[in-house]
Design a protein around this motif. Structure first.
Motif, PDB file in Angstrom:
ATOM      1  N   GLU A   1      -9.225  -8.482  -2.268  1.00 53.83           N
ATOM      2  CA  GLU A   1     -10.332  -9.364  -1.912  1.00 53.83           C
ATOM      3  C   GLU A   1      -9.764 -10.737  -1.578  1.00 53.83           C
ATOM      4  O   GLU A   1      -8.870 -11.229  -2.259  1.00 53.83           O
ATOM      5  CB  GLU A   1     -11.332  -9.485  -3.065  1.00 53.83           C
TER       6      GLU A   1
ATOM      7  N   THR B   1      -6.980  -2.282  -4.158  1.00 51.73           N
ATOM      8  CA  THR B   1      -8.081  -3.039  -3.558  1.00 51.73           C
ATOM      9  C   THR B   1      -7.657  -4.496  -3.427  1.00 51.73           C
ATOM     10  O   THR B   1      -6.904  -5.010  -4.250  1.00 51.73           O
ATOM     11  CB  THR B   1      -9.363  -2.969  -4.423  1.00 51.73           C
TER      12      THR B   1
ATOM     13  N   THR C   1       0.828  -1.210   0.000  1.00 48.88           N
ATOM     14  CA  THR C   1       0.000   0.000   0.000  1.00 48.88           C
ATOM     15  C   THR C   1       0.862   1.260   0.000  1.00 48.88           C
ATOM     16  O   THR C   1       0.491   2.274  -0.592  1.00 48.88           O
ATOM     17  CB  THR C   1      -0.946   0.015   1.219  1.00 48.88           C
TER      18      THR C   1
ATOM     19  N   ASN D   1      -4.515   3.571  -6.597  1.00 47.14           N
ATOM     20  CA  ASN D   1      -5.478   2.981  -5.666  1.00 47.14           C
ATOM     21  C   ASN D   1      -5.236   1.473  -5.597  1.00 47.14           C
ATOM     22  O   ASN D   1      -4.762   0.861  -6.560  1.00 47.14           O
ATOM     23  CB  ASN D   1      -6.911   3.260  -6.113  1.00 47.14           C
TER      24      ASN D   1
END
Length: 223
Positions: free
Chosen positions: A210, A208, A197, A206
């Protein structure tokens, strides 16, 4: 005037965030290098030093001299190998000379050839060599994700796709590993997601993620 002040405040906040990300990445890299020097190269040099001192013992039988000399040669070779590996981890020569695509190809090929994991790598972007200073962060992100998948996720298959969508470079990464509970992400220090990050923040992108237990992991980031 108020609107302008708010915008300036946002700029300062964003710059501060990026600065903190840079500092965090630098500290993580320094820690990794220090550990490698101490645990790997340092331990081998200690063995070499010990064996060199043993050669000073008077009247040593020829057989022992040969054994000690063999140890010195062996551990010197191992130390040189570790040094080369560390140098590669700092700045892979292929990445520096030929760019991000070639660097990723070599990274994936090494893992596949060593039968560590199966990797599907597809790149639909023509990376600008002039952006290599930024691309090193993309390379490090993939290194971290691959290490996480293999060491922690026990993955046997990994997919890496690069595409340009709406003028943005997008990387989609997934594996078939054991996954983890996203609610416990902060406690998984070994996953190295803070490093990921931080580098995405440096790239002003950005990120993300999961994942579910026993259902692998999926990561998407832009840069």
């Amino acid at each position: 005037m108020e609107k302008r002040m708010v915008l300036e405040s946002l700029d300062v906040s964003q710059n501060k965030k990026q600065l903190l990300a840079v500092v965090r990445v630098l500290e993580m890299d320094r820690k990794r290098i220090a550990q490698g020097l101490h645990d790997d190269i340092g331990s081998k040099l200690n063995v070499i030093s010990l064996n060199c001192h043993l050669l000073k013992i008077p009247n040593l039988p020829q057989k022992e001299i040969e054994e000690i000399t063999k140890n010195i040669i062996e551990y010197t070779s191992k130390a040189l190998g570790s040094s080369k590996k560390m140098t590669y981890s700092l700045l892979p020569p292929v990445l520096e000379k030929f760019g991000l695509h070639a660097g990723i190809e070599e990274l994936c090929t090494d893992l596949i050839d060593n039968k560590i994991v199966d990797i599907q790598y597809v790149n639909n972007i023509k990376f600008d060599f002039n952006d290599n200073d930024r691309h090193i962060h993309v390379f490090r992100i993939l290194q971290e994700l691959l290490n996480n998948s293999i060491q922690h996720g026990k993955a046997t298959s990994i997919s890496i796709f690069f595409n340009e969508i709406g003028g943005e470079n997008i990387c989609s990464y997934s594996d078939n590993g054991i996954g983890f509970d996203l609610n416990q992400l902060e406690s998984h220090e070994g996953l190295g997601m803070k490093n990921v990050t931080s580098r995405v923040a440096i790239l002003e992108g950005n990120f993300t993620i999961e994942s579910q237990m026993n259902k692998g992991i999926s990561v998407v980031f832009n840069f």
